[in-house]
Design an enzyme around this catalytic site. Structure first.
Site, PDB file in Angstrom:
ATOM      1  NE  ARG A   1      -4.128  -1.953   2.050  1.00 30.27           N
ATOM      2  CZ  ARG A   1      -4.153  -3.070   2.752  1.00 30.27           C
ATOM      3  NH1 ARG A   1      -3.166  -3.305   3.629  1.00 30.27           N
ATOM      4  NH2 ARG A   1      -5.106  -3.935   2.606  1.00 30.27           N
TER       5      ARG A   1
ATOM      6  CE  LYS B   1      -1.398  12.993 -15.292  1.00 32.34           C
ATOM      7  NZ  LYS B   1      -1.738  13.341 -16.684  1.00 32.34           N
TER       8      LYS B   1
ATOM      9  CD  GLU C   1       5.674  15.280 -23.287  1.00 33.48           C
ATOM     10  OE1 GLU C   1       5.128  16.327 -22.884  1.00 33.48           O
ATOM     11  OE2 GLU C   1       5.048  14.216 -23.453  1.00 33.48           O
TER      12      GLU C   1
ATOM     13  CE  LYS D   1       4.424  16.614 -15.166  1.00 33.22           C
ATOM     14  NZ  LYS D   1       4.589  15.365 -15.922  1.00 33.22           N
TER      15      LYS D   1
ATOM     16  CD  GLU E   1      -4.681  15.169 -16.104  1.00 32.77           C
ATOM     17  OE1 GLU E   1      -5.459  14.610 -16.889  1.00 32.77           O
ATOM     18  OE2 GLU E   1      -3.455  14.960 -16.087  1.00 32.77           O
TER      19      GLU E   1
ATOM     20  NE  ARG F   1      -0.262  16.288 -13.338  1.00 36.69           N
ATOM     21  CZ  ARG F   1       0.438  15.512 -12.540  1.00 36.69           C
ATOM     22  NH1 ARG F   1       0.237  15.550 -11.228  1.00 36.69           N
ATOM     23  NH2 ARG F   1       1.361  14.694 -13.009  1.00 36.69           N
TER      24      ARG F   1
ATOM     25  CG  ASN G   1      -2.798  15.252 -20.387  1.00 33.60           C
ATOM     26  OD1 ASN G   1      -1.804  14.549 -20.258  1.00 33.60           O
ATOM     27  ND2 ASN G   1      -3.706  15.367 -19.442  1.00 33.60           N
TER      28      ASN G   1
ATOM     29  CG  HIS H   1      -0.177  13.978 -24.055  1.00 33.28           C
ATOM     30  ND1 HIS H   1       0.449  15.165 -24.370  1.00 33.28           N
ATOM     31  CD2 HIS H   1       0.719  13.281 -23.296  1.00 33.28           C
ATOM     32  CE1 HIS H   1       1.655  15.185 -23.814  1.00 33.28           C
ATOM     33  NE2 HIS H   1       1.846  14.057 -23.170  1.00 33.28           N
TER      34      HIS H   1
ATOM     35  CG  HIS I   1      -2.091   8.967 -25.201  1.00 33.27           C
ATOM     36  ND1 HIS I   1      -2.668   9.311 -23.989  1.00 33.27           N
ATOM     37  CD2 HIS I   1      -0.760   9.186 -25.049  1.00 33.27           C
ATOM     38  CE1 HIS I   1      -1.731   9.732 -23.165  1.00 33.27           C
ATOM     39  NE2 HIS I   1      -0.565   9.663 -23.782  1.00 33.27           N
TER      40      HIS I   1
ATOM     41  CG  HIS J   1       4.732   9.678 -25.007  1.00 33.65           C
ATOM     42  ND1 HIS J   1       3.357   9.532 -25.057  1.00 33.65           N
ATOM     43  CD2 HIS J   1       4.972  10.770 -24.224  1.00 33.65           C
ATOM     44  CE1 HIS J   1       2.790  10.491 -24.343  1.00 33.65           C
ATOM     45  NE2 HIS J   1       3.748  11.256 -23.834  1.00 33.65           N
TER      46      HIS J   1
END
Length: 353
Positions: free
Chosen positions: A116, A138, A180, A222, A232, A236, A240, A243, A247, A260
């Protein structure tokens, strides 16, 4: 040395940017004060930097994951879990992610889940991971139906960036990272975008001061955005940009076929074209974005066989879908971005081109 902070209250952590960091055992150990360290890496990175980290942390144990986006999977996640259990790792174990975005995301997700939650530290070795994926917490793995769909928000204890690692990065990987970097200028800082336009040659030549500034400014932006919206819920999401389109390309082509950053680069051009079609961004700004992306040898067009149907099939699995509607990050001008839906006719026109 540049030292930044991601300000998240009691979960705040430093970003240390230093040339030759991995060759300074005392500095490395300053950020790894743990009795039990487990380094997760891949064979390529271990061959390049494993000995340097081992010299600083001789007591560390190692886990190797095969190299590439194709291994950012639940199977690799299970491999890490099984190895930790075999080691009898406890909650005082710290995982260290030594590698690019795949290793960082996998290691962070494992740290979030094992017993955990155990601490982890990011040591990113690619430009993309240094300026983006290592910062912000993330963590995730891919699924055949969608990228980064299984994961958690889980912050590292520190991010240690050795600029020298970029000298062993293949040119294609460096270019992918620059996508990026360019993104930050488009969504947040017009002056930084202009600086990038004026320093293409210096960056491609890996001139130390240019690289240091590009990495530092990207991390600063960032960190500011993450501190304002860790999970997010609103701002935030601007990180993206490109993206949702990108993606879809990665999923359609098979994860790892397009890098990517390559897919995001093309996605940012789609987003710029959408902005112009909405009457927001000027044609000259779209051209500046396209030219800067092309200057770093990044693709400016999607795969030839991909049209509206293929994009929509994958974009419906995007994390920004709400109540069935696909939401996009669009820059209304260079230096500022918003989140919006796009009319279907407009989207069809852009993707048809």
């Amino acid at each position: 040395m540049s030292l930044l902070t991601v300000s998240l209250g009691e979960r705040s952590y430093p970003i240390c940017i230093q040339t030759g960091l991995l060759q300074q055992p005392q500095l490395v150990n300053q950020y790894l004060p743990y009795q039990h360290l487990v380094v997760v890496t891949n064979p390529t990175v271990r061959a390049l930097y494993g000995a340097k980290l081992a010299a600083a942390c001789p007591h560390a144990q190692w886990i190797e994951i095969p190299d590439g986006e194709a291994y950012k999977t639940l199977k690799s996640f299970e491999q890490i879990m099984t190895t930790l259990l075999d080691m009898h790792a406890a909650r005082d174990t710290c995982l260290v992610a030594l590698g690019g975005g795949v290793i960082g995301d996998l290691t962070g997700f494992a740290a979030a889940c094992y017993q955990r939650g155990i601490p982890f530290v990011q040591i990113p070795t690619t430009l993309l991971s240094q300026v983006d994926s290592s910062v912000g917490g993330k963590t995730a793995v891919n699924h055949p139906l969608g990228k980064n769909m299984i994961g958690a928000f889980y912050q590292p204890q520190a991010v240690l960036i050795d600029i020298d690692s970029l000298h062993t990065l293949p040119p294609r990987e460096f270019a992918a990272g620059m996508a990026e970097v360019i993104k930050y200028g488009i969504i947040y800082d017009a002056a930084f975008f202009a600086w990038l336009e004026n320093n293409v040659g210096a960056l491609k030549a890996l001139e130390p001061e240019a690289i240091r500034y590009a990495v530092q400014r990207s991390c600063e932006i960032k960190a500011e955005v993450v501190a304002a919206d860790e999970t997010e819920q609103n701002i935030r999401a601007i990180l993206n940009l490109g993206h949702t389109f990108g993606h879809a390309i990665e999923a359609e082509m098979g994860f790892g076929t397009w890098l990517h950053g390559e897919a995001v680069a093309t996605g940012m051009i789609f987003a710029a074209q959408a902005s112009a079609a909405l009457g927001w961004m000027s044609a000259s700004e779209v051209r500046r974005i396209t030219d800067l992306i092309a200057a770093f040898d990044l693709p400016v067009k999607a795969p030839a066989h991909m049209g509206y149907a293929q994009f929509i099939q994958h974009m419906r699995h995007d994390k920004k879908v709400k109540q069935g509607a696909i939401r996009f990050v669009i820059a209304d001008k260079i230096g500022h971005a918003v989140i919006t839906e796009l009319p279907e006719p407009l989207l069809r026109d852009i993707l048809a081109e």
